[in-house]
Design a protein around this motif. Structure first.
Motif, short mmCIF file in Angstrom:
data_model
loop_
_atom_site.label_atom_id
_atom_site.label_comp_id
_atom_site.label_asym_id
_atom_site.label_seq_id
_atom_site.Cartn_x
_atom_site.Cartn_y
_atom_site.Cartn_z
N VAL A 136 -2.64 -5.17 -12.68
CA VAL A 136 -2.16 -4.33 -11.64
C VAL A 136 -3.46 -5.36 -10.89
CG1 VAL A 136 -2.14 -1.65 -12.27
CG2 VAL A 136 -3.88 -2.61 -11.30
N MET A 137 -3.57 -6.49 -10.76
CA MET A 137 -4.74 -7.15 -10.28
C MET A 137 -4.27 -7.66 -9.23
SD MET A 137 -7.79 -6.88 -10.80
CE MET A 137 -8.70 -6.96 -11.73
N ILE A 138 -2.23 -7.90 -10.15
CA ILE A 138 -1.30 -8.65 -9.27
C ILE A 138 -1.24 -8.63 -8.12
CG2 ILE A 138 1.01 -8.43 -10.59
CD1 ILE A 138 -0.33 -11.44 -9.25
N GLN A 139 -0.26 -6.46 -8.22
CA GLN A 139 0.10 -5.66 -7.36
C GLN A 139 -1.28 -5.75 -6.58
OE1 GLN A 139 2.63 -3.48 -6.99
NE2 GLN A 139 1.21 -3.23 -5.20
N ALA A 140 -2.65 -5.47 -6.65
CA ALA A 140 -3.13 -5.04 -5.86
C ALA A 140 -3.47 -6.53 -4.64
CB ALA A 140 -4.87 -4.85 -6.29
N LEU A 146 0.89 -0.96 0.10
CA LEU A 146 -0.31 -0.19 -0.08
C LEU A 146 0.72 1.29 -0.03
CD1 LEU A 146 -2.67 0.97 0.43
CD2 LEU A 146 -2.63 0.99 3.03
N PHE A 147 2.16 1.38 1.07
CA PHE A 147 2.65 2.49 0.99
C PHE A 147 3.45 3.00 0.02
CE2 PHE A 147 1.20 2.22 5.75
CZ PHE A 147 0.88 3.41 5.76
N ILE A 148 3.93 1.78 -0.99
CA ILE A 148 4.61 2.15 -1.59
C ILE A 148 4.16 1.23 -3.18
CG2 ILE A 148 7.36 1.63 -3.11
CD1 ILE A 148 8.63 1.71 -0.01
N GLY A 149 3.69 0.19 -2.95
CA GLY A 149 3.29 -0.80 -4.02
C GLY A 149 2.14 0.61 -4.66
#
Length: 548
Positions: free
Chosen positions: A247-251, A64-67
């Motif tokens: 961006v699903m993988i990032q979420a 959350l804070f960086i990615g």
């Protein structure tokens, strides 16, 4: 009204009495060490507040804070927001499924035990090791970020120094009694909660015109736009969808850790009461933090800001969207203070990484899927060998000494995120098997301490999307073909398949029949249903507050 207890044991077995409930709760995690015959067991020392904050602490971290800045740059503010909401609905299916099983059978290493009992021992074996692998690698990822955050103030400081210091600190914390870990994680997570709430208030003020940019509103949703298109694809609906799906993988990586409630159930006081409460409260709080945070990031920062995606180590430490938003607002000194807070955020996440990884090893050892010595604990209930074995993989963070930090981060992020989706899929599979086992025994789900809603359809929903995302998230490897990208995208899936097939061939296991599934070992007696109904508020506001 139902009786005070119902018999879930097969015919011919004795159902444990109410008198022995407290003794059983204190020894559910017991394991006879095969090395010297001594009893080694985890201890129930985590309170409800610890349980809730452990899940929050393990989740609200690097993702959350960086990615989240990368998600904004790739899919645009609206695309990133929709992706986080959608993945949140998938995570909810996992949480309620896990809650139903963890309150009925609150044992250590729950994920592996449930899959082994209700589906197939080979699935439990592969699931446990891939989940442990995920957290062990994530620990290295968090250590990487700690070094980069320190370099925000002085780039001349060598990252290896701080990787070493924080590795010793986190490992030492996990070698202390679990009550100390719970208390430390409680205060670490409290800092996160205060920081996110402060950022939301900051976002409202900056959007209203308090910063140097003046009134912002939704101007960045208009220019450069609410959605971003995938590079080299015509910026139409297809390009927008491809960017959104990427961006699903990032979420998913950002949400990983919510399932820690299930792991901590084996060390929680009164799991029947505290686990359901933690699941309800923790998920909605996390969803609130994630959705609103991503929303405000999207309105405060244009998706074209080059700092969101750093391609070199010198700029990577400052790529947090939180820091970028403060810098764009022109608030002096606050970026440095926020970076210091981010350091505690990452340390909290790293602390949860070692805890969860070590406890899953205990579950594997108890099931005979790992060396028995990994289940051995100290007199204070600390699985010392499991902690040290998990922490050792954090030393992979030293790859940053020679490699570009952003490259290492992306490798580790993809590997752990895919492993997380595989784990979620396995939890839903285990829950489907659990429901079939109850049905085969003639046990109504209405009598469970915690009843998940929308079943079995919601578990099938979560399973479908977890499998689909896992199989398609590496599509960029085919546009055009890139061997390195393919390996990074699918190495976790390959490892899971190898573990499953290998265990199946060696142990000759078969799928568990619902009528033969073990739903008694570690099961707590149920209580009079009137006691549960009495705890449910009768007023509208009371019900709403209890759910949140």
């Amino acid at each position: 009204m139902a009786d005070n207890s119902f018999n879930t044991a097969p015919k011919g077995s004795d159902h444990p009495s109410e008198k022995g409930l407290s003794d059983r709760e204190n020894s559910l995690s017991g394991h006879v060490d095969q090395v010297d015959g001594s009893i080694s067991k985890l201890q129930r020392r985590l309170q409800s507040r610890h349980l809730q904050m452990i899940a929050i602490g393990g989740t609200i971290g690097t993702g959350l804070f960086i990615g989240s800045g990368g998600a904004l740059a790739t899919a645009g503010p609206a695309g990133a927001l929709i992706a986080y909401i959608f993945i949140g609905s998938v995570v909810l299916s996992v949480m309620v499924a896990l809650g139903e099983m963890a309150t009925y059978i609150p044992v250590s290493g729950a994920f592996t035990s449930y899959a082994t009992r209700f589906v197939d021992p080979s699935i439990g074996f592969a699931m446990g090791w891939i989940y442990w692998f995920s957290w062990a690698i994530t620990f290295a990822l968090e250590l990487t970020i700690t070094g980069l955050l320190i370099q925000y103030w002085d780039k001349s400081l060598h990252i290896a120094i701080f990787i070493s210091v924080f590795w010793v600190f986190i490992t030492g914390c996990n070698l202390l009694p679990v009550s100390f870990y719970g208390e430390l994680e409680f205060w670490f997570s409290m800092i996160k909660v205060i920081t996110v709430c402060g950022f939301l208030i900051f976002g409202i003020c900056m959007n209203a015109g308090a910063g140097q940019e003046g009134y912002i509103g939704f101007k960045y949703w208009n220019d450069p736009g609410a959605f971003a298109a995938w590079p080299d694809i015509d910026p139409t609906s297809l390009g927008t969808f491809v960017a959104f799906w990427s961006v699903m993988i990032q979420a998913g990586f950002s949400y990983q850790g919510t399932e820690l409630v299930g792991i901590a159930a084996g060390e929680t006081e009164d799991p029947r009461k505290n686990v359901p409460s933690a699941i309800r409260k923790t998920f909605w709080r996390i969803l609130f933090f994630f959705v609103f945070t991503v929303f405000f990031i999207g309105i405060l920062i244009p998706s074209t800001d080059e700092r969101l995606i750093s391609k070199d180590a010198d700029n990577y430490a400052a790529s947090s969207p939180f820091v970028i938003a403060v810098q764009r607002a022109g608030v002096p000194h606050l970026p440095g203070i926020l970076n210091a807070i981010l350091l505690t955020v990452v340390l909290s996440a790293a602390n949860s990484n070692v805890y969860s990884g070590s406890r899953i090893l205990v579950g594997l050892a108890n099931d005979g899927s790992a060396p028995a010595i990994l289940a051995k604990t100290t007199a204070q209930g600390v699985p010392i060998y499991a902690v040290l074995f998990t922490a050792a993989f954090g030393l992979l963070a030293f790859l940053n000494v020679k490699e570009n930090a952003a490259v290492v981060f992306n490798w580790l992020l993809n590997i752990t995120a895919v492993a997380g989706f595989i784990t979620w899929a396995n939890i839903n599979v285990a829950h489907i098997g659990f429901q079939r086992a109850l049905k085969a025994r003639g046990i109504s789900r209405d009598l469970l301490p915690y009843k998940a809603f929308g079943q079995p359809y919601y578990s099938y929903y979560g399973l479908f999307w977890c499998v689909l995302i896992t199989l398609t998230q590496g599509f960029t490897a085919f546009m055009p073909w890139d061997t390195e990208t393919f390996f990074v995208s699918y190495v976790s899936l390959i490892i899971w398949v190898v573990l499953f097939v290998g265990h199946k061939l060696v142990c000759r296991t078969s799928f568990v029949k619902p009528s033969e599934a073990d739903i008694t070992t570690g099961c707590l007696d149920t209580v009079d249903e009137s006691q549960w109904e009495a705890e449910v508020p009768t007023t509208l506001w009371g019900r709403l507050w209890a759910w949140l």
